[in-house]
Design a protein around this motif. Structure first.
Motif, PDB file in Angstrom:
ATOM      1  N   ALA A   1       0.566  -1.277  -0.092  1.00  0.00           N
ATOM      2  CA  ALA A   1       0.114  -0.018   0.124  1.00  0.00           C
ATOM      3  C   ALA A   1       0.648   1.349   0.134  1.00  0.00           C
ATOM      4  O   ALA A   1       0.530   2.224  -0.750  1.00  0.00           O
ATOM      5  N   GLY A   2       1.976   1.049   0.722  1.00  0.00           N
ATOM      6  CA  GLY A   2       3.036   2.254   0.819  1.00  0.00           C
ATOM      7  C   GLY A   2       3.311   2.664  -0.609  1.00  0.00           C
ATOM      8  O   GLY A   2       3.147   3.958  -0.976  1.00  0.00           O
ATOM      9  N   SER A   3       3.524   1.735  -1.368  1.00  0.00           N
ATOM     10  CA  SER A   3       4.217   1.922  -3.104  1.00  0.00           C
ATOM     11  C   SER A   3       2.922   2.484  -3.631  1.00  0.00           C
ATOM     12  O   SER A   3       3.143   3.441  -4.379  1.00  0.00           O
ATOM     13  N   THR A   4       1.798   2.064  -3.460  1.00  0.00           N
ATOM     14  CA  THR A   4       0.672   2.394  -4.022  1.00  0.00           C
ATOM     15  C   THR A   4       0.530   4.059  -3.891  1.00  0.00           C
ATOM     16  O   THR A   4       0.106   4.769  -4.530  1.00  0.00           O
ATOM     17  N   ALA A   5       0.429   4.165  -2.458  1.00  0.00           N
ATOM     18  CA  ALA A   5       0.306   5.503  -2.044  1.00  0.00           C
ATOM     19  C   ALA A   5       1.020   6.935  -2.857  1.00  0.00           C
ATOM     20  O   ALA A   5       0.859   7.640  -3.526  1.00  0.00           O
ATOM     21  N   VAL A   6       2.538   6.294  -2.812  1.00  0.00           N
ATOM     22  CA  VAL A   6       3.347   6.901  -3.389  1.00  0.00           C
ATOM     23  C   VAL A   6       3.368   7.173  -4.996  1.00  0.00           C
ATOM     24  O   VAL A   6       3.518   8.193  -5.552  1.00  0.00           O
TER      25      VAL A   6
ATOM     26  N   TRP B   1      -7.336   0.550  -2.278  1.00  0.00           N
ATOM     27  CA  TRP B   1      -8.047   1.877  -2.428  1.00  0.00           C
ATOM     28  C   TRP B   1      -7.627   2.869  -1.433  1.00  0.00           C
ATOM     29  O   TRP B   1      -7.838   4.070  -1.570  1.00  0.00           O
ATOM     30  N   LEU B   2      -7.603   2.435  -0.189  1.00  0.00           N
ATOM     31  CA  LEU B   2      -7.363   3.227   0.937  1.00  0.00           C
ATOM     32  C   LEU B   2      -5.886   4.085   0.693  1.00  0.00           C
ATOM     33  O   LEU B   2      -5.593   5.426   0.627  1.00  0.00           O
ATOM     34  N   ALA B   3      -4.981   3.098   0.032  1.00  0.00           N
ATOM     35  CA  ALA B   3      -3.755   3.981  -0.547  1.00  0.00           C
ATOM     36  C   ALA B   3      -3.897   4.979  -1.457  1.00  0.00           C
ATOM     37  O   ALA B   3      -3.182   5.972  -1.356  1.00  0.00           O
TER      38      ALA B   3
ATOM     39  N   SER C   1     -13.145   4.550   0.736  1.00  0.00           N
ATOM     40  CA  SER C   1     -11.852   5.083  -0.006  1.00  0.00           C
ATOM     41  C   SER C   1     -12.343   5.342  -1.503  1.00  0.00           C
ATOM     42  O   SER C   1     -11.752   6.241  -1.881  1.00  0.00           O
ATOM     43  N   MET C   2     -13.022   4.435  -2.212  1.00  0.00           N
ATOM     44  CA  MET C   2     -13.305   4.911  -3.570  1.00  0.00           C
ATOM     45  C   MET C   2     -14.125   6.098  -3.401  1.00  0.00           C
ATOM     46  O   MET C   2     -13.722   7.223  -4.534  1.00  0.00           O
ATOM     47  N   ALA C   3     -15.055   6.503  -2.706  1.00  0.00           N
ATOM     48  CA  ALA C   3     -15.904   7.688  -2.742  1.00  0.00           C
ATOM     49  C   ALA C   3     -14.928   8.936  -2.287  1.00  0.00           C
ATOM     50  O   ALA C   3     -14.926   9.983  -3.229  1.00  0.00           O
TER      51      ALA C   3
END
Ligand SMILES: Nc1ncnc2c1ncn2[C@@H]1O[C@H](COP(=O)(O)OP(=O)(O)OP(=O)(O)O)[C@@H](O)[C@H]1O
Ligand SMILES: [Mg+2]
Lengths: 247, 318
Positions: free
Chosen positions: A67-72, A149-151, A234-236
Motif C-alpha cells: 500500500a505504501g508503494s501505491t500511495a507513493v 483503495w485506501l492507499a 476510500s473509493m468515494a
C-alpha cells in the motif's frame, strides 16, 4: 473501459521496473517472517509451532508495504506533469486509479505466493481444503483491494510523495496490535479492546483458521464487511479528491 | 468544419488566493498557422494555456476552442486538441516507444494502429534509435521531442505547446521549430507560448504579448515592431561607471540593457539631429560614449517597451 486496460498495463509495467518498491513489497515481508520465526518465535507461546501461527500476519504485513508503494505512485502521478497529459486525453480518474489498484493486487499476489513458499520451506504446514484455500485467497484479496483503495485515497490527499509514504508506516504498524503476531490475551489490557475490534484481526483469524483447517466462525464475514466498508469509503473519497485536485 | 476561429477567449480571469493572475484575457486565433503567446516569467502564459486546454477553470470569462466551449463541451475540446506542458509529461520508467503506444491507445487507436503510429512518430522526431530505451536515460532535448511526439498521436487540430524550447540547446530548438513549421504547414493550428522573441518572430504569423495577466499588444511581428520607434540607438559605453551613469540619465527611455558588453539602447527617429542631441545630452564631456549604432527595432524592443519594467531584467533577454 479500454482506457482502464491501458492504464493497468502501464501501472503493472511501472511496478515491475521499480526495483525499490519491488524489494519492499517482496523481500521485506520474507525477511520479517524469518526474523519473527527464528528470533522471536521461541518467546511467543501460541500452542503450536510459531510459523504455523505467524503466516497470516506476514501476509497482511505485505499488503501494508504494498500500500505504501501505491500511495507513493498515485501521489507522484498527481504531482508530475503526466496527469495533465492524461486529462487532456480525457482519461478519467477512475481509469488512472484502477491501474494503480490492479498493479497493487498483482504485486501482492506475487508477494503472497513468495511468502507462502518461504513459509513452507521453514516448516509451515497448511491443512486447508480446496474450499479453504479458495476462501483464504478471497479474504486476502479483498483485504489487499481495500488497502489499495485506501492507499489511492491517501496518495490523492498527500501533497507530496514523501507525505504519502508516511502512510506505509501507519498501515505497516496496524498489524502488530492484532492477533497477527501474538495472542491478544498476552497484550496489555488497554490494547486488547483495540486489537480485538480492529479490522485486521478478523482478516488474520479467517486466514489462520482457513489455512489450518480449523473452524473460523463468522470471522470471514466480519473481515469481508470491513473490507467492503473500507473500499466504499476510500473509493468515494478518491473520486471526490481527484475531482478537487483537478478543478 | 465551420470557419469559427481555432481559439476564442473572452475576458478570462483567474486568481489564486486573492492574487490576480489573469485580469481579463481576450484572444482570437485563426485556424491554421502558428500563434505565439509571448511574455516574461509569471505573465500568465501557462495559466492561459491550461484554461484553454480544459485543465483549469477560469473564475470568469468564456472560451471556445476548436468550435467548442471549454467548460460545457470539455470532452469535445479534449478530442480536438493536445497539450504539451512546460514540463515533460512522460513516464521515466517506460521506454519512449511504450510511452507513445500508451498515449496512442488512450487517444482511441486500436492496438495495431497504436504501435504503427508510435513507430511513425519516433521516426519523424528522430528518436528511432532510442525507442527501446527508458526515458530516464534521455537527454533534455530527446525528452522534449518525445513529449512533442506524444501530443501528436491523436492527430489533433489545435496543438498547445507551453514553452516548447525553453532549456533546449540550439540544435534541439531547431528540431522543435521544424516540427512546428511542418505541423502548421499541414493545416494544424499551433498555439505556443514563449519567452523568446526570436522564436515568436521566426515561427508565428500572429503574436500576442502578455504581461501581468493582460494582453498588452497583438498583431504580426511587423505590426508590433511598428508600435515602437522604428529605429534604436545603441550606445557602447566606455566602462562600467560610464554605463551606470548613462543608465541613470536615460532611465525609463532605455529599451535595451546589456551590462556585459556595456550597451544601452534608446528609441530614436534615426535622424542626424536626434542622434546628435541625444549624445550631447548624455555625454556632454564626450568621454562616456565610445561608439554608437543605429539599428532597426527588433521584437526585443517591442517586448521591453510594452511589458514595462517587469521585462527589463537581464534574464528576460534572448
Ligand atoms: N497554483 C497556483 N497557486 C498560486 N499561484 C499560482 C499558481 N499557478 C500560478 N500561479 C502564479 O500565477 C502567475 C502566473 O503564472 P503562470 O504559470 O501562468 O506564468 P507563466 O507566464 O507561465 O510563467 P513562466 O514563464 O515562468 O512559465 C505567477 O505569478 C505564478 O506564481
Ligand atoms: Mg509557464
Amino acid at each position: 473501459m479500454s482506457d482502464a486496460v491501458t492504464m493497468i498495463g502501464r501501472s503493472v509495467r511501472l511496478s515491475s521496473r521499480n526495483v525499490e518498491a519491488l524489494l519492499t513489497s517482496l523481500a521485506l515481508p520474507m525477511m520479517l517472517m524469518l526474523l519473527f520465526v527464528h528470533l522471536f518465535g521461541g518467546a511467543i507461546s501460541t500452542g503450536d509451532a510459531y510459523v504455523q501461527y505467524v503466516v497470516p500476519g506476514v501476509l497482511v504485513l505485505c499488503a501494508g508495504f504494498g500500500a505504501g508503494s501505491t500511495a507513493v505512485s498515485v501521489s507522484q502521478d498527481m504531482t508530475g506533469g503526466i496527469i495533465d497529459r492524461f486529462r487532456s486525453l480525457d482519461v478519467g480518474g477512475p481509469a488512472i486509479l484502477a491501474g494503480h489498484v490492479t498493479a497493487a493486487l498483482a504485486r501482492n499476489v506475487a508477494a503472497s505466493v513468495l511468502v507462502l513458499a518461504v513459509a513452507a520451506a521453514i516448516g509451515f504446514r497448511p491443512q486447508a481444503t480446496a474450499a479453504g484455500w479458495f476462501a483464504a485467497a478471497g479474504v486476502l484479496l479483498a483485504f489487499v483491494f481495500a488497502v489499495a483503495w485506501l492507499a489511492a485515497a491517501v496518495g490523492l490527499l498527500a501533497r507530496s510523495a514523501e507525505a504519502a509514504s508516511g502512510f506505509a508506516f501507519v498501515v505497516g504498524f496496524l498489524p502488530y496490535p492484532s492477533s497477527g503476531f501474538a495472542p491478544i490475551d498476552t497484550m496489555p489490557s488497554w490494547l486488547q479492546g483495540f486489537a480485538e475490534n480492529q479490522p485486521i484481526t478478523p482478516v488474520i483469524e479467517s486466514l489462520r483458521g482457513l489455512l489450518l483447517g480449523r473452524p473460523v466462525g463468522e470471522s470471514p464475514w466480519l473481515a469481508l464487511a470491513w473490507c467492503a466498508a473500507i473500499v466504499a469509503v476510500s473509493m468515494a473519497a478518491s473520486i471526490a479528491l481527484f475531482r478537487r485536485r483537478t478543478s | 468544419m465551420t470557419h469559427e476561429p481555432a481559439v476564442e477567449a473572452c475576458g478570462l480571469e483567474k486568481s489564486y488566493g486573492g492574487v490576480r493572475v489573469l485580469g481579463g484575457v481576450d484572444l482570437t486565433v485563426r485556424r491554421g498557422g502558428v500563434f505565439a503567446l509571448l511574455g516574461p516569467n509569471g505573465a500568465g502564459k501557462t495559466t492561459t494555456v491550461r484554461i484553454l486546454a480544459t485543465l483549469l477553470k477560469a473564475d470568469a470569462g468564456r472560451a471556445r476552442v476548436a468550435g467548442h466551449d471549454v467548460v460545457s463541451q470539455r470532452s469535445l475540446v479534449r478530442r480536438a486538441i493536445s497539450l504539451t506542458g512546460q514540463y515533460a509529461a512522460l513516464d521515466e520508467e517506460q521506454t519512449g516507444e511504450e510511452n507513445l503506444r500508451m498515449m496512442a491507445r488512450l487517444s482511441g487507436l486500436p492496438r495495431a494502429r497504436a504501435g504503427r503510429r508510435a513507430g511513425e512518430l519516433l521516426e519523424r522526431l528522430g528518436l528511432t534509435d532510442a525507442a527501446r530505451r527508458r526515458v530516464a536515460t534521455y537527454s533534455g532535448g530527446m525528452r522534449r521531442r518525445l513529449d512533442l511526439a506524444a501530443s501528436l498521436v491523436g492527430e489533433p487540430s489545435v496543438i498547445f505547446l507551453d514553452e516548447p524550447t525553453t532549456g533546449l540547446d540550439p540544435r534541439s530548438r531547431l528540431a522543435v521549430w521544424d516540427v512546428v513549421t511542418e505541423l502548421a504547414g499541414a493545416g494544424v493550428t499551433v498555439f505556443l507560448t514563449t519567452q523568446y522573441l526570436e522564436e515568436a518572430d521566426r515561427l508565428a504569423g500572429h503574436i500576442a504579448l502578455i504581461d501581468g495577466g493582460r494582453i498588452v499588444a497583438e498583431g504580426t511581428a511587423a505590426d508590433l515592431k511598428r508600435r515602437v520607434a522604428g529605429e534604436r540607438l545603441d550606445l557602447t559605453l566606455a566602462g562600467p561607471e560610464a554605463y551606470e551613469r548613462v543608465a541613470g540619465l536615460l532611465a525609463d527611455r532605455i529599451v535595451r540593457r546589456d551590462p556585459e558588453t556595456l550597451v544601452l539602447g534608446v528609441p530614436t527617429s534615426g535622424g542626424a539631429g536626434d542622434v546628435r542631441d541625444l549624445l550631447d545630452a548624455v555625454d556632454p564631456g564626450r568621454r562616456l560614449v565610445e561608439r554608437f549604432a543605429v539599428r532597426t527595432a527588433t521584437l526585443d524592443d517591442v517586448f521591453l517597451t510594452l511589458t514595462g519594467n517587469s521585462a527589463r531584467k537581464e534574464d528576460q533577454r534572448v
